[in-house]
Design a protein around this motif. Structure first.
Motif, short mmCIF file in Angstrom:
data_model
loop_
_atom_site.label_atom_id
_atom_site.label_comp_id
_atom_site.label_asym_id
_atom_site.label_seq_id
_atom_site.Cartn_x
_atom_site.Cartn_y
_atom_site.Cartn_z
N LEU A 33 0.83 -1.20 0.00
CA LEU A 33 0.00 0.00 0.00
C LEU A 33 0.86 1.25 0.00
O LEU A 33 1.89 1.30 0.67
N GLY A 34 0.40 2.24 -0.73
CA GLY A 34 1.02 3.56 -0.64
C GLY A 34 0.48 4.26 0.61
O GLY A 34 -0.45 3.77 1.26
N LEU A 35 1.03 5.41 0.92
CA LEU A 35 0.62 6.13 2.12
C LEU A 35 -0.87 6.50 2.06
O LEU A 35 -1.60 6.30 3.03
N THR A 36 -1.32 7.00 0.93
CA THR A 36 -2.71 7.43 0.79
C THR A 36 -3.66 6.25 1.00
O THR A 36 -4.65 6.36 1.73
N GLU A 37 -3.35 5.12 0.37
CA GLU A 37 -4.21 3.95 0.51
C GLU A 37 -4.21 3.44 1.94
O GLU A 37 -5.24 3.02 2.46
N ALA A 38 -3.04 3.48 2.60
CA ALA A 38 -2.95 3.02 3.99
C ALA A 38 -3.80 3.90 4.90
O ALA A 38 -4.51 3.41 5.77
N VAL A 39 -3.74 5.22 4.69
CA VAL A 39 -4.52 6.14 5.52
C VAL A 39 -6.01 5.92 5.27
O VAL A 39 -6.81 5.86 6.22
N ARG A 40 -6.41 5.78 4.01
CA ARG A 40 -7.83 5.54 3.71
C ARG A 40 -8.32 4.26 4.37
O ARG A 40 -9.41 4.22 4.94
N LEU A 41 -7.52 3.22 4.29
CA LEU A 41 -7.89 1.94 4.90
C LEU A 41 -7.97 2.08 6.42
O LEU A 41 -8.89 1.57 7.05
N GLY A 42 -7.02 2.79 7.00
CA GLY A 42 -7.03 3.01 8.45
C GLY A 42 -8.26 3.78 8.90
O GLY A 42 -8.87 3.45 9.92
N VAL A 140 -5.82 9.04 14.13
CA VAL A 140 -5.74 7.82 13.31
C VAL A 140 -4.86 8.07 12.09
O VAL A 140 -4.02 7.23 11.74
N VAL A 141 -5.01 9.22 11.44
CA VAL A 141 -4.17 9.54 10.29
C VAL A 141 -2.70 9.58 10.71
O VAL A 141 -1.84 9.02 10.03
N LEU A 142 -2.42 10.20 11.86
CA LEU A 142 -1.05 10.27 12.36
C LEU A 142 -0.49 8.87 12.65
O LEU A 142 0.63 8.54 12.24
N GLN A 143 -1.27 8.05 13.34
CA GLN A 143 -0.80 6.71 13.70
C GLN A 143 -0.54 5.85 12.47
O GLN A 143 0.48 5.16 12.39
N VAL A 144 -1.46 5.89 11.52
CA VAL A 144 -1.28 5.10 10.30
C VAL A 144 -0.08 5.61 9.52
O VAL A 144 0.72 4.82 9.02
N SER A 145 0.07 6.93 9.44
CA SER A 145 1.21 7.50 8.70
C SER A 145 2.53 7.12 9.36
O SER A 145 3.49 6.77 8.66
N GLN A 146 2.58 7.20 10.68
CA GLN A 146 3.81 6.82 11.38
C GLN A 146 4.13 5.35 11.17
O GLN A 146 5.29 4.98 10.97
N ALA A 147 3.10 4.50 11.22
CA ALA A 147 3.33 3.07 11.00
C ALA A 147 3.81 2.82 9.58
O ALA A 147 4.73 2.02 9.35
N TRP A 148 3.22 3.52 8.61
CA TRP A 148 3.62 3.34 7.21
C TRP A 148 5.06 3.80 7.01
O TRP A 148 5.86 3.11 6.36
N ILE A 149 5.41 4.95 7.58
CA ILE A 149 6.79 5.46 7.45
C ILE A 149 7.76 4.50 8.14
O ILE A 149 8.85 4.23 7.62
N GLY A 150 7.37 3.96 9.28
CA GLY A 150 8.21 2.98 9.96
C GLY A 150 8.44 1.74 9.10
O GLY A 150 9.56 1.21 9.04
N ALA A 151 7.39 1.30 8.45
CA ALA A 151 7.53 0.14 7.55
C ALA A 151 8.44 0.47 6.38
O ALA A 151 9.27 -0.37 5.97
N GLN A 152 8.32 1.68 5.83
CA GLN A 152 9.18 2.07 4.72
C GLN A 152 10.64 2.17 5.17
O GLN A 152 11.55 1.77 4.45
N ARG A 153 10.85 2.69 6.37
CA ARG A 153 12.21 2.76 6.93
C ARG A 153 12.80 1.36 7.07
O ARG A 153 13.95 1.13 6.70
#
Length: 168
Positions: A33-42, A140-153
């Protein structure tokens, strides 16, 4: 990645560009998932958001309930009595065979400090619930974004470690 470099508008020295390896989704798992899709799903799946939506709905109903005490009230009652013919004759007209009563009452509250206070409290509670809902959405947007960035890292670290293993 290329997108990050372009978005940052950072001038990269020529020596770095010559030795750099371009990474565009390299090693990404199928269906990542891209960031946008991850946030939408979250946002779609979050139980916190559903709970805050229900709080807003309940607060809205409390406002309408408080408004209801200030609106005109109509009370209607209908009652009827039927007795047999022999009893009606024996009562010599005092008890008719059929009797029906109809009552209708309209009342309007002119002033009630308590009712107006209840409405004010309900309206403030609704505003607070709406603000809490907005906060929950942002959390929720912040948490999902942080998790996504952590996964990308983590994915980038794995790539770098793999490259180091390959070069050594």
């Amino acid at each position: 990645s290329v997108e990050v470099a372009q978005a940052s508008r950072f001038d990269v020295p020529w020596k770095v560009l010559v030795g750099a390896r371009i990474v565009v989704g390299e090693g990404d798992p199928e269906g990542a998932l891209g960031l946008t899709e991850a946030v939408r799903l979250g946002l779609k799946k979050s139980l916190q958001i559903r709970g805050s939506e229900l709080s807003v709905t309940a607060a809205d109903r409390d406002v309408w309930s408080a408004i209801g005490t200030l609106l005109p009230q109509i009370d209607v009652a209908l009652s009827g009595t039927a007795i047999d013919t022999d009893t009606a004759r024996a009562s010599q007209g005092r008890n008719p065979q059929f009797s029906m009563d109809f009552d209708a009452t309209l009342t309007q509250l002119l002033y009630s400090e308590g009712a107006w206070t209840q409405l004010g409290v309900a309206q403030h509670s609704l505003a607070a619930a709406e603000q809490e809902h907005a906060t929950t959405l942002l959390d929720v947007v912040l948490q999902v974004s942080q998790a996504w960035i952590g996964a990308q890292r983590a994915r980038a670290v794995v790539r770098v470690q793999r490259d180091l293993l390959e070069t050594s």
